[in-house]
Design an enzyme around this catalytic site. Structure first.
Site, PDB file in Angstrom:
ATOM      1  CG  ASP A  68      -1.807   1.211   1.591  1.00 63.66           C
ATOM      2  OD1 ASP A  68      -1.596   2.324   0.757  1.00 63.66           O
ATOM      3  OD2 ASP A  68      -2.714   1.156   2.229  1.00 63.66           O
ATOM      4  CG  ASN A  95      -0.085   3.951 -12.443  1.00 64.21           C
ATOM      5  OD1 ASN A  95      -0.758   4.861 -13.142  1.00 64.21           O
ATOM      6  ND2 ASN A  95      -0.893   2.879 -11.830  1.00 64.21           N
ATOM      7  CE1 TYR A 168      -7.873  10.193  -9.731  1.00 58.78           C
ATOM      8  CE2 TYR A 168      -8.365  11.952 -11.112  1.00 58.78           C
ATOM      9  CZ  TYR A 168      -7.924  10.950 -10.913  1.00 58.78           C
ATOM     10  OH  TYR A 168      -7.093  10.277 -12.044  1.00 58.78           O
TER      11      TYR A 168
HETATM   12  C1  BGC Z   1      -9.831  10.072 -14.422  1.00 62.26           C
HETATM   13  C2  BGC Z   1     -10.815   9.291 -14.974  1.00 62.26           C
HETATM   14  C3  BGC Z   1     -11.335  10.364 -16.174  1.00 62.26           C
HETATM   15  C4  BGC Z   1     -10.332  11.253 -16.683  1.00 62.26           C
HETATM   16  C5  BGC Z   1     -10.915  12.311 -17.856  1.00 62.26           C
HETATM   17  C6  BGC Z   1      -8.873  10.690 -15.282  1.00 62.26           C
HETATM   18  O1  BGC Z   1      -8.070  10.998 -14.559  1.00 62.26           O
HETATM   19  O2  BGC Z   1      -9.382   9.019 -13.421  1.00 62.26           O
HETATM   20  O3  BGC Z   1     -11.949   8.722 -14.222  1.00 62.26           O
HETATM   21  O4  BGC Z   1     -12.439   9.590 -16.986  1.00 62.26           O
HETATM   22  O5  BGC Z   1      -9.510  11.567 -16.008  1.00 62.26           O
HETATM   23  O6  BGC Z   1     -12.043  13.015 -17.183  1.00 62.26           O
END
Ligand code: BGC
Length: 270
Positions: A68, A95, A168
């Site tokens: 992890d 990654n 994210y």
């Molecule tokens: C995400 C995906 C997404 C893509 C474009 C990526 O970084 O993990 O879920 O489809 O970006 O939006």
């Protein structure tokens, strides 16, 4: 044994998150380019073993390690295992990453922490161990001009804000300046650090966005080149960025997104 003419011959690469998607494709591509590959995974040994088997079938060497990346002791052990097996580490593909999406007002601290811990702290911990190992081992001019290479897997969301995915997007914005700061700090040692920023790639992380014709049609509105990317697209770029052919590319983010970052909303004159 793979041919010594292959671009990554006699180098060892650690690929984190190598059991599926982009990480798996990068591991296979690097193995086919001659590298010994250490495939890190969490929870999916089968995917990592499949990739390792493909590398061995092409004449390369591979091993899988459960780790992890958000846990310092596990990351240290991952590097120790790689060094024990192959002598050193030359390449890190940083990654491993995940999404835990939610409207911002409902986002829990647990979901925030999980995404930041894996996607950003994990990249910090792995890059730190990689650079420590590059320095310990010293130059290997017979295999590469660089002391070592690090690729941070970012996303178009290091620059495209993403409603419903604040954790994210924040993690990938963080990856951008983490990558650039460590590139600036270690360039003089010939540690070469870059990011790959994929757009929409057909992997499990976003399958709902492409695995039905309706969803794919919707997604293609965001992609001027009108094709959803494949993991192999990223694998090929990773090989190039790890090879001496890209030796003067340092501290750079390469977007690989079919034009997703080109403001496709203006395609039709705005
Ligand atoms: C995400 C995906 C997404 C893509 C474009 C990526 O970084 O993990 O879920 O489809 O970006 O939006």
């Amino acid at each position: 044994m793979p041919s010594t003419n292959l671009p990554l011959a006699r180098q060892t690469a650690i690929v984190t998150g190598a059991s599926s998607g982009i990480g798996k494709a990068c591991a296979i591509a690097l193995g086919q380019a001659g590298a010994n590959v250490v495939l890190d995974y969490v929870g999916n040994p089968t995917g990592a073993e499949e990739a390792a088997a493909q590398i061995r079938a092409s004449g390369g060497q591979a091993m899988t390690v459960a780790c992890d990346v958000s846990q310092e002791d596990q990351v240290i052990a991952l590097f120790q295992k790689a060094v024990a097996a192959f002598g050193t580490v030359d390449i890190l593909i940083n990654n491993a990453g995940l999404q835990k999406d939610s409207p911002f007002v409902d986002m829990s601290v647990a979901d925030w922490d999980l995404v930041l811990n894996v996607n950003l702290k994990g990249q910090f911990l792995c890059a730190r161990e990689a650079i420590r190992e590059f320095i310990r081992r010293g130059p290997r001019p017979d295999v590469s001009v660089a002391l070592g290479k690090i690729i941070c897997m970012s996303s178009v969301h290091e620059i495209i804000p993403w409603a419903g995915h604040a954790n994210y997007a924040a993690s990938k914005g963080g990856v951008d300046l983490l990558m650039k700061s460590i590139a600036q700090e270690h360039g003089h040692l010939k540690v070469r650090v870059n990011s790959i920023a994929p757009g929409a790639i057909k992997t499990p992380i976003n399958h709902e966005a492409w695995d039905s014709p309706k969803a794919e049609k919707h997604l293609l509105q965001l992609i001027p080149y009108k094709r959803v990317g494949l993991p192999e697209d990223i694998g090929k770029l990773a090989v190039f960025l790890c090879s001496d052919d890209s030796d003067y590319i340092h501290g750079e983010t390469i977007f690989i997104d079919g034009g997703m970052t080109l403001y496709p909303g203006f395609e039709d004159n705005g």
